[in-house]
Motif scaffolding. Structure first.
Motif, PDB file in Angstrom:
ATOM      1  N   PHE A   1      17.383  16.213 -12.318  1.00 33.21           N
ATOM      2  CA  PHE A   1      16.195  16.229 -11.463  1.00 33.21           C
ATOM      3  C   PHE A   1      15.175  15.251 -12.021  1.00 33.21           C
ATOM      4  O   PHE A   1      14.764  15.371 -13.183  1.00 33.21           O
ATOM      5  CB  PHE A   1      15.599  17.638 -11.405  1.00 33.21           C
TER       6      PHE A   1
ATOM      7  N   LEU B   1      19.974  21.426 -13.041  1.00 32.73           N
ATOM      8  CA  LEU B   1      18.586  21.458 -12.559  1.00 32.73           C
ATOM      9  C   LEU B   1      17.728  22.295 -13.499  1.00 32.73           C
ATOM     10  O   LEU B   1      18.117  23.395 -13.880  1.00 32.73           O
ATOM     11  CB  LEU B   1      18.528  22.055 -11.144  1.00 32.73           C
TER      12      LEU B   1
ATOM     13  N   GLY C   1      13.042  13.541  -5.395  1.00 31.28           N
ATOM     14  CA  GLY C   1      13.188  14.963  -5.682  1.00 31.28           C
ATOM     15  C   GLY C   1      14.047  15.677  -4.656  1.00 31.28           C
ATOM     16  O   GLY C   1      14.911  16.484  -4.995  1.00 31.28           O
TER      17      GLY C   1
ATOM     18  N   VAL D   1      10.871  23.623  -9.463  1.00 32.02           N
ATOM     19  CA  VAL D   1      12.213  23.217  -9.032  1.00 32.02           C
ATOM     20  C   VAL D   1      12.879  24.334  -8.232  1.00 32.02           C
ATOM     21  O   VAL D   1      13.428  24.102  -7.151  1.00 32.02           O
ATOM     22  CB  VAL D   1      13.084  22.833 -10.244  1.00 32.02           C
TER      23      VAL D   1
END
Length: 316
Positions: free
Chosen positions: A167, A263, A177, A97
């Protein structure tokens, strides 16, 4: 060039060593007992002693430091005290991420800063210059997490174009995404673009004042050819240095933004580890993020030495 690279590599190793000592001592000086905090105040003495032995808290600090550094040297980051899983697995999952977020923010920052900075330099003192410098001042004054909150209010709450946070995971596809990362990447990019646009403007103004640029104008070359063919390439040397350092910051410095947008990146993992007093995880994450910044600085130095031979001859 080899001698220059060796000097830079030695500086890299010494910087990482100094950073590891600072991180280790900072956590050692924290008040309280890590084992006691994990088990609570009502724990039995033998259970507390067993956990202290498992965490290595019963051994002297220099021994624990050497064991930690030795493990890092062979890629062993240890086991999380709270989650009881290998730290490397957690870092690997969170990098999926944080790294795309940093890349996306870096691309957006570059796409904003380069044309803005060049336009401000070409039209120095005019309205375009004033507007770009005003944007830069606002970007420097407002923290990136506040940009993030404003973007959520506008695009998620008012317009409903994207989600406000979270996410979905890359297994759901590339587009979902990217949708989840676009707002936090823009929040990070705006602040960095403000800094970069000022650097682009200053570097372009310096280059446009060089003798070879004046000669090109005297030959009757078009303004576009002068800027693109003569000025921009030389102006990019200090700009490239700043861009490399900015990318390092985007990976290591997105802690607050990742928490604003919920996130599951390295920044959020670090904050969770601090709240839960998972000292082994905190120690590893801080050193990894610091090492990433130092490593990118080393690569920028090497690239700068390749571009500018004067730096190699002077010893940098």
């Amino acid at each position: 060039m080899i001698g220059f690279a060796i000097r830079r590599l030695a500086a890299l190793v010494l910087t990482l060593l100094a950073a590891s000592i600072v991180v280790f001592l900072a956590l050692e000086l924290l008040p309280g007992d890590a084992a006691q905090l994990l088990l609570g105040t009502e724990v039995r003495p033998d259970t507390l002693a067993a956990l202290r032995s498992q965490l290595g808290l019963d051994r002297p600090a220099p021994v624990r430091y050497l064991e930690w550094i030795g493990g890092l040297a062979v890629g062993d980051l240890g086991i999380s005290q709270v989650y009881r899983v290998p730290i490397w697995e957690m870092v690997r999952d969170r990098l999926a991420v944080s790294l795309p977020l940093a890349v996306l923010a870096f691309v957006l920052s570059t796409l904003i800063a380069l044309p803005f900075g060049i336009a401000a330099a070409i039209r120095r003192g005019r309205m375009t210059d004033v507007l770009v410098m005003g944007f830069a001042q606002i970007g420097l004054a407002i923290p990136n997490f506040w940009f993030g909150i404003l973007l959520i209010l506008l695009f998620a709450v008012q317009l409903g174009w994207v989600g406000a946070g979270g996410f979905p995971g890359w297994q759901d596809g590339l587009w979902p995404g990217l949708q989840a990362l676009i707002l936090p990447a823009l929040a990070l990019a705006l602040s960095e673009a403000a800094i970069l646009s000022r650097m682009v403007r200053a570097s372009m103004l310096e280059t446009l004042g060089e003798d070879y640029v004046r000669t090109a104008r005297a030959k009757g070359l078009s303004a576009r050819r002068i800027v693109v063919g003569h000025a921009l390439g030389n102006a990019m040397i200090p700009i490239a240095t700043l861009m490399g350092l900015q990318f390092a910051f985007l990976v290591a410095g997105a802690v607050i933004v990742e928490n604003v947008f919920y996130l599951p990146g390295l920044g959020r993992l670090l904050l969770q580890a601090i709240f839960e007093r998972d000292l082994i995880l905190v120690r590893d994450l801080v050193l990894l993020l610091s090492g990433f910044v130092v490593l990118l600085s080393f690569l920028v130095d090497i690239a700068y030495g390749v571009i500018d031979p004067r730096l190699r001859r002077s010893g940098g």
